[in-house]
Design an enzyme around this catalytic site. Structure first.
Site, PDB file in Angstrom:
ATOM      1  CB  THR A  17       0.768   9.277  14.636  1.00 41.16           C
ATOM      2  OG1 THR A  17      -0.093  10.384  14.312  1.00 41.16           O
ATOM      3  CG2 THR A  17       1.932   9.236  13.661  1.00 41.16           C
ATOM      4  CD  GLU A  55      -2.247  -0.326   8.837  1.00 45.36           C
ATOM      5  OE1 GLU A  55      -3.468  -0.318   9.016  1.00 45.36           O
ATOM      6  OE2 GLU A  55      -1.632  -1.323   8.395  1.00 45.36           O
ATOM      7  CB  THR A  81       3.684   7.274   3.636  1.00 43.54           C
ATOM      8  OG1 THR A  81       2.644   6.916   4.532  1.00 43.54           O
ATOM      9  CG2 THR A  81       4.665   8.195   4.331  1.00 43.54           C
ATOM     10  CG  PHE A  94      -1.838   1.068   1.481  1.00 44.39           C
ATOM     11  CD1 PHE A  94      -3.018   1.143   0.746  1.00 44.39           C
ATOM     12  CD2 PHE A  94      -1.617   2.020   2.471  1.00 44.39           C
ATOM     13  CE1 PHE A  94      -3.955   2.153   0.986  1.00 44.39           C
ATOM     14  CE2 PHE A  94      -2.552   3.027   2.723  1.00 44.39           C
ATOM     15  CZ  PHE A  94      -3.717   3.086   1.982  1.00 44.39           C
ATOM     16  CB  ALA A  95       2.523   2.999  -2.519  1.00 44.07           C
ATOM     17  CB  ALA A 109       2.282  13.537   1.752  1.00 38.28           C
ATOM     18  N   GLY A 110       2.929  12.591   5.183  1.00 38.85           N
ATOM     19  CA  GLY A 110       2.774  11.474   6.108  1.00 38.85           C
ATOM     20  C   GLY A 110       1.395  11.544   6.735  1.00 38.85           C
ATOM     21  CD  GLN A 135       1.160  -6.216  48.803  1.00 42.64           C
ATOM     22  OE1 GLN A 135       1.492  -5.127  49.285  1.00 42.64           O
ATOM     23  NE2 GLN A 135       0.210  -6.950  49.335  1.00 42.64           N
ATOM     24  CB  ILE A 169       6.192   1.322   0.569  1.00 42.50           C
ATOM     25  CG1 ILE A 169       5.954   2.801   0.184  1.00 42.50           C
ATOM     26  CG2 ILE A 169       5.067   0.424   0.048  1.00 42.50           C
ATOM     27  CD1 ILE A 169       4.790   3.493   0.901  1.00 42.50           C
TER      28      ILE A 169
HETATM   29  N1  COS Z   1     -14.071   6.771   5.024  1.00 43.57           N
HETATM   30  C1  COS Z   1     -14.540   7.314   3.859  1.00 43.57           C
HETATM   31  N2  COS Z   1     -14.261   8.576   3.498  1.00 43.57           N
HETATM   32  C2  COS Z   1     -13.503   9.315   4.313  1.00 43.57           C
HETATM   33  C3  COS Z   1     -12.992   8.832   5.529  1.00 43.57           C
HETATM   34  C4  COS Z   1     -13.309   7.494   5.880  1.00 43.57           C
HETATM   35  N3  COS Z   1     -12.870   6.958   7.007  1.00 43.57           N
HETATM   36  N4  COS Z   1     -12.277   9.782   6.126  1.00 43.57           N
HETATM   37  C5  COS Z   1     -12.323  10.871   5.319  1.00 43.57           C
HETATM   38  N5  COS Z   1     -13.070  10.576   4.226  1.00 43.57           N
HETATM   39  C6  COS Z   1     -13.415  11.499   3.120  1.00 43.57           C
HETATM   40  C7  COS Z   1     -14.065  12.738   3.688  1.00 43.57           C
HETATM   41  O1  COS Z   1     -15.456  12.549   3.856  1.00 43.57           O
HETATM   42  C8  COS Z   1     -13.741  13.772   2.642  1.00 43.57           C
HETATM   43  O2  COS Z   1     -14.631  13.637   1.573  1.00 43.57           O
HETATM   44  P1  COS Z   1     -15.504  14.929   1.042  1.00 43.57           P
HETATM   45  O3  COS Z   1     -14.472  15.926   0.595  1.00 43.57           O
HETATM   46  O4  COS Z   1     -16.309  14.364  -0.078  1.00 43.57           O
HETATM   47  O5  COS Z   1     -16.288  15.394   2.203  1.00 43.57           O
HETATM   48  C9  COS Z   1     -12.372  13.352   2.141  1.00 43.57           C
HETATM   49  O6  COS Z   1     -12.234  11.962   2.476  1.00 43.57           O
HETATM   50  C10 COS Z   1     -11.254  14.145   2.778  1.00 43.57           C
HETATM   51  O7  COS Z   1     -11.360  13.986   4.189  1.00 43.57           O
HETATM   52  P2  COS Z   1     -10.773  15.026   5.234  1.00 43.57           P
HETATM   53  O8  COS Z   1     -11.202  16.417   4.819  1.00 43.57           O
HETATM   54  O9  COS Z   1     -11.127  14.578   6.586  1.00 43.57           O
HETATM   55  O10 COS Z   1      -9.197  14.879   4.961  1.00 43.57           O
HETATM   56  P3  COS Z   1      -7.955  15.584   5.639  1.00 43.57           P
HETATM   57  O11 COS Z   1      -7.003  15.935   4.576  1.00 43.57           O
HETATM   58  O12 COS Z   1      -8.397  16.671   6.542  1.00 43.57           O
HETATM   59  O13 COS Z   1      -7.210  14.414   6.483  1.00 43.57           O
HETATM   60  C11 COS Z   1      -6.671  12.669   8.030  1.00 43.57           C
HETATM   61  C12 COS Z   1      -7.725  13.500   7.250  1.00 43.57           C
HETATM   62  C13 COS Z   1      -5.661  13.479   8.766  1.00 43.57           C
HETATM   63  C14 COS Z   1      -7.530  11.883   8.987  1.00 43.57           C
HETATM   64  C15 COS Z   1      -5.965  11.716   7.012  1.00 43.57           C
HETATM   65  O14 COS Z   1      -5.092  12.430   6.178  1.00 43.57           O
HETATM   66  C16 COS Z   1      -5.200  10.600   7.688  1.00 43.57           C
HETATM   67  O15 COS Z   1      -5.792   9.598   8.069  1.00 43.57           O
HETATM   68  N6  COS Z   1      -3.872  10.763   7.824  1.00 43.57           N
HETATM   69  C17 COS Z   1      -3.004   9.699   8.313  1.00 43.57           C
HETATM   70  C18 COS Z   1      -2.600   8.843   7.176  1.00 43.57           C
HETATM   71  C19 COS Z   1      -2.109   7.519   7.658  1.00 43.57           C
HETATM   72  O16 COS Z   1      -2.757   6.830   8.446  1.00 43.57           O
HETATM   73  N7  COS Z   1      -0.959   7.144   7.169  1.00 43.57           N
HETATM   74  C20 COS Z   1      -0.394   5.909   7.581  1.00 43.57           C
HETATM   75  C21 COS Z   1       0.428   5.379   6.497  1.00 43.57           C
HETATM   76  S1  COS Z   1      -0.437   4.383   5.451  1.00 43.57           S
HETATM   77  S2  COS Z   1      -0.113   2.638   6.301  1.00 43.57           S
END
Ligand code: COS
Length: 384
Positions: free
Chosen positions: A366, A364, A125, A122-123, A129-130, A280, A156
């Site tokens: 922080t 996945e 990051t 799954f790519a 952009a993290g 204890q 990745i």
């Molecule tokens: N399921 C479906 N859709 C989702 C969703 C979810 N869980 N979360 C967000 N969306 C949708 C939103 O509804 C929004 O859609 P609309 O524009 O149509 O309303 C869109 O996606 C963008 O969402 P949002 O505005 O919340 O995005 P942000 O850029 O503000 O970021 C976070 C949200 C920070 C939560 C996200 O970037 C994130 O999870 N970051 C961490 C990434 C990560 O876990 N990386 C780990 C490495 S990968 S293993």
């Protein structure tokens, strides 16, 4: 939801025995060589571990979420490297296809992922952009029946092993945020795709991460997931909702293993004329860990059942990932403490686990990203 309790009990018993008898004895070797022995990988394939969560019609076991977390509790009782190898095929590497792929895309890839013939990564990051995943810059420019990808993906998991990558890239450069992102399947061997050197990590030896680099990499337009541009970020978020719950279950299993090790050590180790388990202050560390593991396990099972009931569990998955990974860190710390000096040397597994589980609070999403997701969802719901 458990579809058939009898079958599930057999699966969990078989897995538990495999972990105890096959994987735990191989842990040190994996840590020292930074590789999982080929015969162990073959046994994992044989057991069907690569296709646990892939639907049955594509050759997997099609586990429900409740079944999946029960399996995760067991597989996490050994080095996380084993889980990592099968984790992307069952989770973030394949789920994009499963939730949003076309029928043809599913048929093209899922059976080979289920058998373990192919590894998926799954790519998302990138170097820039993290946590702010929607700011990703890898571009995908349409050119006839192809998209031309340029950019770099970072950290990745399974990139060195992967046969296919689920890649999030920006198809619309005019749209800066999530709406301009699309998801693709890119096959290893596509000209213009290369893999960087494996990262030198703090722990989880045997599980590999690396950069994935795209330089004018031409990907057939048929590999745009779901055949639709602009929805790739949502695909990624849906994948992560499930992935976070899975990781939370892994945290529970790993914490159980560490607590088992600490308890055994406390019963055997004598100081001041008696086993340290009778003191204890040591008991407090064991008891706090037990209670916190129980809390995390209950949360994970509840959220998994809700997902099986088709509830939106974005908030619950984030709660589980946050609580369980932080809990796992606290249990690791106490388990080292119970081991005393022995906890700081590599002769005991806890030294390795302490480093291995540190990643759970980071990947996945922080802990801080989970907090953000939980609070945002709360506010949104209150204002709706
Ligand atoms: N399921 C479906 N859709 C989702 C969703 C979810 N869980 N979360 C967000 N969306 C949708 C939103 O509804 C929004 O859609 P609309 O524009 O149509 O309303 C869109 O996606 C963008 O969402 P949002 O505005 O919340 O995005 P942000 O850029 O503000 O970021 C976070 C949200 C920070 C939560 C996200 O970037 C994130 O999870 N970051 C961490 C990434 C990560 O876990 N990386 C780990 C490495 S990968 S293993």
């Amino acid at each position: 939801m458990i579809r058939d309790q009898e079958t599930m009990t057999v699966l969990l018993d078989t897995l538990s025995r495999f972990v105890r008898e096959r994987l735990v004895p191989a842990e040190n070797d994996v840590a020292e060589t930074d590789a999982i022995p080929a015969d162990v990988v073959a046994d994992m394939r044989e057991l069907g571990l690569f296709g646990l969560c892939i639907p049955e019609e594509y050759g997997g076991l099609g586990l429900t979420m409740e079944e999946e977390v029960l399996v995760a509790f067991e597989i996490a009782k050994t080095s996380p490297a084993f889980r990592s190898l099968i984790g992307t095929n069952n989770g973030i590497g394949s789920q994009g296809l499963i939730v949003d792929g076309t029928e043809q895309q599913k048929r093209d890839y899922l059976p080979r992922l289920a058998s373990g013939e192919l590894i998926a990564s799954f790519a998302l990051t990138e170097p820039g952009a993290g946590s702010d995943a929607a700011s990703l810059r890898t571009s995908a420019r349409r050119d006839g029946d192809f998209y031309v990808l340029n950019g770099t993906k970072r950290f990745i998991t399974n990139a060195p092993e992967a046969g296919i990558f689920t890649v999030m890239a920006r198809t619309d450069p005019e749209v800066k945020g999530a709406g301009g992102i699309s998801a693709f399947i890119v096959e290893q061997g596509t000209p213009g795709l290369s893999i960087g050197k494996p990262d030198k990590k703090m722990g989880q030896k045997g599980a590999h991460t690396a950069d994935v680099i795209f330089e004018n990499c031409r990907v057939p337009a048929a590999n745009l997931i779901g055949g639709k541009e602009g929805v790739g970020f949502k695909t990624a978020m849906k994948v992560l909702d499930k992935g976070r719950l899975h990781i939370a279950a892994i945290c529970v299993g790993a914490a159980e293993r560490m607590l088992d090790d600490a308890l055994r050590y406390a019963i055997e180790r004598e100081q001041f004329g008696k086993p340290i388990a009778e003191f204890q202050l040591v008991q407090a560390m064991l008891a706090d860990s037990k209670a916190e593991i129980y809390a995390a396990r209950s949360m994970v099972l509840d959220a998994a059942r809700r997902r099986d009931d088709k509830e939106d569990i974005s908030t619950e998955a984030a709660c589980c990932k946050m609580f369980a990974s932080e809990m796992c860190g606290r249990v690791a710390d106490r388990a080292v403490q119970v081991h005393g000096g022995a906890g700081y040397v590599s002769e005991y597994a806890i030294e390795r686990f302490y480093r291995d589980v540190r990643l759970f609070r980071i990947y996945e999403g922080t802990t801080q990203v989970q907090q953000l997701v939980i609070a945002r969802n709360m506010i949104r719901r209150a204002q709706a």
